[in-house]
Design a protein around this motif. Sequence first.
Motif, PDB file in Angstrom:
ATOM      1  N   MET A   1       0.847  -1.151   0.000  1.00  0.00           N
ATOM      2  CA  MET A   1       0.000   0.000   0.000  1.00  0.00           C
ATOM      3  C   MET A   1       0.901   1.224   0.000  1.00  0.00           C
ATOM      4  O   MET A   1       1.882   1.273   0.742  1.00  0.00           O
ATOM      5  N   ILE A   2       0.600   2.206  -0.850  1.00  0.00           N
ATOM      6  CA  ILE A   2       1.374   3.440  -0.926  1.00  0.00           C
ATOM      7  C   ILE A   2       0.440   4.625  -0.783  1.00  0.00           C
ATOM      8  O   ILE A   2      -0.637   4.650  -1.377  1.00  0.00           O
ATOM      9  N   ASP A   3       0.848   5.593   0.041  1.00  0.00           N
ATOM     10  CA  ASP A   3       0.088   6.827   0.238  1.00  0.00           C
ATOM     11  C   ASP A   3       1.083   7.976   0.302  1.00  0.00           C
ATOM     12  O   ASP A   3       1.771   8.145   1.309  1.00  0.00           O
ATOM     13  N   GLY A   4       1.170   8.745  -0.779  1.00  0.00           N
ATOM     14  CA  GLY A   4       2.124   9.851  -0.816  1.00  0.00           C
ATOM     15  C   GLY A   4       3.550   9.345  -0.733  1.00  0.00           C
ATOM     16  O   GLY A   4       3.984   8.556  -1.565  1.00  0.00           O
ATOM     17  N   ASP A   5       4.289   9.764   0.307  1.00  0.00           N
ATOM     18  CA  ASP A   5       5.680   9.326   0.467  1.00  0.00           C
ATOM     19  C   ASP A   5       5.825   8.203   1.487  1.00  0.00           C
ATOM     20  O   ASP A   5       6.910   7.928   1.977  1.00  0.00           O
ATOM     21  N   ARG A   6       4.718   7.511   1.787  1.00  0.00           N
ATOM     22  CA  ARG A   6       4.748   6.396   2.743  1.00  0.00           C
ATOM     23  C   ARG A   6       4.288   5.118   2.059  1.00  0.00           C
ATOM     24  O   ARG A   6       3.429   5.137   1.177  1.00  0.00           O
TER      25      ARG A   6
ATOM     26  N   PRO B   1      12.478  10.788  -3.523  1.00  0.00           N
ATOM     27  CA  PRO B   1      12.502  10.585  -4.975  1.00  0.00           C
ATOM     28  C   PRO B   1      13.560   9.556  -5.408  1.00  0.00           C
ATOM     29  O   PRO B   1      14.752   9.736  -5.180  1.00  0.00           O
ATOM     30  N   GLY B   2      13.102   8.446  -5.970  1.00  0.00           N
ATOM     31  CA  GLY B   2      14.005   7.417  -6.482  1.00  0.00           C
ATOM     32  C   GLY B   2      14.629   6.492  -5.466  1.00  0.00           C
ATOM     33  O   GLY B   2      15.448   5.654  -5.818  1.00  0.00           O
TER      34      GLY B   2
END
Length: 52
Positions: free
Chosen positions: A1-6, A35-36
């Motif tokens: 699960m991804i939410d923004g930068d988490r 980023p990356g």
Amino acid sequence: MIDGDRAAARYTMRVLMRREKSLEIEVHVFAHLAPGRGRRIDSLTRTLPPKD
């Protein structure tokens, strides 16, 4: 699960070892992303009891 930068993940590793012994490990991973790349990654593991 991804939410923004988490990001978070949960999975079970099933390992077949030598002499036919098996092992199950439950894994929980929590990450803060940049980023990356991963900026910070924390994980929790526990060995599950053998099934009868």
